[in-house]
Design an enzyme around this catalytic site. Structure first.
Site, PDB file in Angstrom:
ATOM      1  N   ASP A  74       0.629  -1.198  -0.135  1.00 46.63           N
ATOM      2  CA  ASP A  74       0.256  -0.029  -0.275  1.00 46.63           C
ATOM      3  C   ASP A  74       0.978   1.572   0.278  1.00 46.63           C
ATOM      4  O   ASP A  74       2.006   1.053   0.509  1.00 46.63           O
ATOM      5  CB  ASP A  74      -0.738  -0.082   1.169  1.00 46.63           C
ATOM      6  CG  ASP A  74      -2.304   0.896   1.493  1.00 46.63           C
ATOM      7  OD1 ASP A  74      -3.007   0.901   0.374  1.00 46.63           O
ATOM      8  OD2 ASP A  74      -1.696   2.503   2.235  1.00 46.63           O
ATOM      9  N   GLU A  77       1.522   0.145  -4.853  1.00 48.57           N
ATOM     10  CA  GLU A  77       0.446   0.721  -5.213  1.00 48.57           C
ATOM     11  C   GLU A  77       0.762   2.565  -5.158  1.00 48.57           C
ATOM     12  O   GLU A  77       1.556   2.377  -4.354  1.00 48.57           O
ATOM     13  CB  GLU A  77      -0.367   1.169  -4.508  1.00 48.57           C
ATOM     14  CG  GLU A  77      -1.827   1.899  -4.264  1.00 48.57           C
ATOM     15  CD  GLU A  77      -1.976   2.692  -3.828  1.00 48.57           C
ATOM     16  OE1 GLU A  77      -3.844   2.944  -3.633  1.00 48.57           O
ATOM     17  OE2 GLU A  77      -1.668   2.221  -2.377  1.00 48.57           O
ATOM     18  N   TRP A  83      -0.130   5.401  -6.470  1.00 48.89           N
ATOM     19  CA  TRP A  83      -0.777   6.134  -7.820  1.00 48.89           C
ATOM     20  C   TRP A  83      -0.678   7.695  -7.565  1.00 48.89           C
ATOM     21  O   TRP A  83      -1.049   8.277  -6.490  1.00 48.89           O
ATOM     22  CB  TRP A  83      -1.959   5.986  -6.971  1.00 48.89           C
ATOM     23  CG  TRP A  83      -3.433   6.364  -7.698  1.00 48.89           C
ATOM     24  CD1 TRP A  83      -3.618   6.844  -8.175  1.00 48.89           C
ATOM     25  CD2 TRP A  83      -4.582   6.246  -6.215  1.00 48.89           C
ATOM     26  NE1 TRP A  83      -4.426   7.164  -9.141  1.00 48.89           N
ATOM     27  CE2 TRP A  83      -5.376   7.346  -7.529  1.00 48.89           C
ATOM     28  CE3 TRP A  83      -5.126   5.951  -5.912  1.00 48.89           C
ATOM     29  CZ2 TRP A  83      -6.910   7.250  -7.608  1.00 48.89           C
ATOM     30  CZ3 TRP A  83      -5.997   6.040  -5.537  1.00 48.89           C
ATOM     31  CH2 TRP A  83      -7.376   6.134  -6.765  1.00 48.89           C
TER      32      TRP A  83
END
EC number: 3.2.1.1
Length: 421
Positions: free
Chosen positions: A201, A226, A228
């Site tokens: 994460d 991740e 992002w």
């Protein structure tokens, strides 16, 4: 060149490859509401036969530890798996064992950038952590918090090596004890609980060199990060055609993290969900390649349509709901490692359509490094040939001219998509 030098170069080459050896097909086994439904681990067991039949190789499970937030993304006592809203430690072990019986491997959602404290220190600040064991593992104090996280730190830790996170203390990942004890915990998740790999994460929260350390110390079967970041937009509010900087940042992160990890291909998601709205010309870059990460480093790209953040009930960046199957027709026929979202497969009634696409992928040997030849990319039509084995068409245009060879037959089709083999 002597034999030792050749061996050294070969070993270096192998170390830079993703850890998984056979084509993977990922499934996200939860959404943003799963923690509220009670007994999620037990209910997910009922889904295993359908997932096995669809060719799923890896399932991504939610964060397993005690957490201030029910979804698991504000974890505290990392070893305490009985306090999870998804179920108990033994229920989790039983679920993973059931997946393993069907040959499906399990990824834990690893939330380690930040951590919630158990109690306050003498200053009245929540910064005293407990690991969830009878001993002192992960029983940290404010010195384990990044120095520049001034709301919680005592100023003795290192500066944050990545982006800040406001909702909980930023853990100092440059601290050798943090690296050691988090690696020990992840290895415990493998040996004691049965996990095979990781979904990391918010990897922007610490330097990619830290991800490399955790990869080297835990050796997962499969791992994805991740990262992002927003794609770039023009003044009209639409994505810019050129997203090379965005996908380049993903590639740089993967390489800086050692090259053995994959990254969610947010570039492809952003371009694809704009393209299916009458702008399929977006799906080819100036070099004739796919415009996302899969066009430059597909072996390290995990493609997806939506997840618990972008879709589900949060809908932070959702794919157009009436175009979702066009999206799956793209990612399940193209290189990269596709990830299928729970909601689409089970809640939206798309199980059969998605499973047909995954079976085509499997029987034709389409994999993360498959080649793509784009035959057409215009407003209402996209046609591509993959590995000279299958062809996919996306868009409403029906007149394909001579694009599809007569020796191919339709393997599956739906609203504005078709696949030939």
């Amino acid at each position: 060149m002597d034999s030792f030098s050749r061996l050294s170069i070969f070993c270096l080459f192998i170390s830079l490859l993703p850890l998984f050896s056979s084509p993977a097909l990922l499934f996200q086994g939860f959404n943003w509401e799963s923690s509220k439904k009670g007994g999620w681990y037990n209910s997910l067991k009922n889904s295993i036969p359908d997932l096995a039949n669809a060719g799923i190789t890896h399932v991504w499970l939610p964060p397993p530890s005690q957490s201030v937030s029910p979804e698991g993304y504000l974890p505290g006592r990392l070893y305490d798996l009985d306090a999870s809203k998804y179920g108990s430690k033994n229920e989790l072990k039983s679920l993973i064992a059931a997946f393993h019986e069907k040959g499906i491997k399990c990824l834990a959602d690893i939330v380690i950038n930040h951590r919630t404290a158990e109690r306050k220190d003498g200053r009245g600040i929540y910064c005293i952590f407990e690991g969830g064991t009878p001993d002192s593992r992960q029983d940290w104090g404010p010195s384990f918090i990044c120095r520049d996280d001034t709301a919680y730190s005592d100023g003795t830790g290192n500066n944050d090596s990545g982006e800040g996170y406001d909702a909980a203390p930023d853990i100092d990942h440059l601290n050798p004890q943090v690296q050691r004890e988090l690696s020990e915990w992840m290895n415990w998740l493998k040996t004691e609980i049965g996990f095979d790999g990781w979904r990391f994460d918010f990897v922007k929260g610490y330097a990619p060199s830290i991800s490399k350390i955790y990869m080297e110390q835990t050796k997962p079967d499969f791992a994805v990060g991740e990262k992002w970041d927003s794609i770039s937009y023009g003044q009209d509010g639409k994505p810019n055609y050129n997203q090379d900087s965005h996908r380049g940042a993903l590639v740089n992160w993967v390489e800086s993290a050692g090259g053995a990890i994959t990254a969610f291909d947010f570039t492809t998601k952003g371009i694809l969900q704009a393209a299916v709205q009458g702008e399929l010309w977006r799906l080819i870059d100036p070099n004739g390649k796919p415009p996302g990460m899969i066009g430059v480093k597909p072996e390290n790209a995990v493609t997806f349509i939506d997840n618990h953040d972008t879709g589900s009930t949060q809908r932070l960046w959702p794919f157009p709901s009436d175009k979702v199957m066009q999206g799956y027709a793209y990612i399940l026929t193209h290189p990269g490692t596709p990830s299928i979202f729970y909601d689409h497969f089970f809640d939206w009634g798309l199980k059969e359509q998605i499973a047909k696409l995954s079976s085509i992928r499997l029987r034709n040997g389409i994999n993360e490094k498959s080649t793509v030849k784009i035959m057409a990319s215009e407003g209402d039509l996209y046609v591509a040939k993959i590995d000279n084995k299958i062809m996919v068409k996306i868009g409403p245009k029906m007149d394909l001219g001579n694009l599809i060879p007569s020796n191919l037959h339709v393997a599956t089709s739906g609203q504005d998509y078709a696949v030939w083999e």
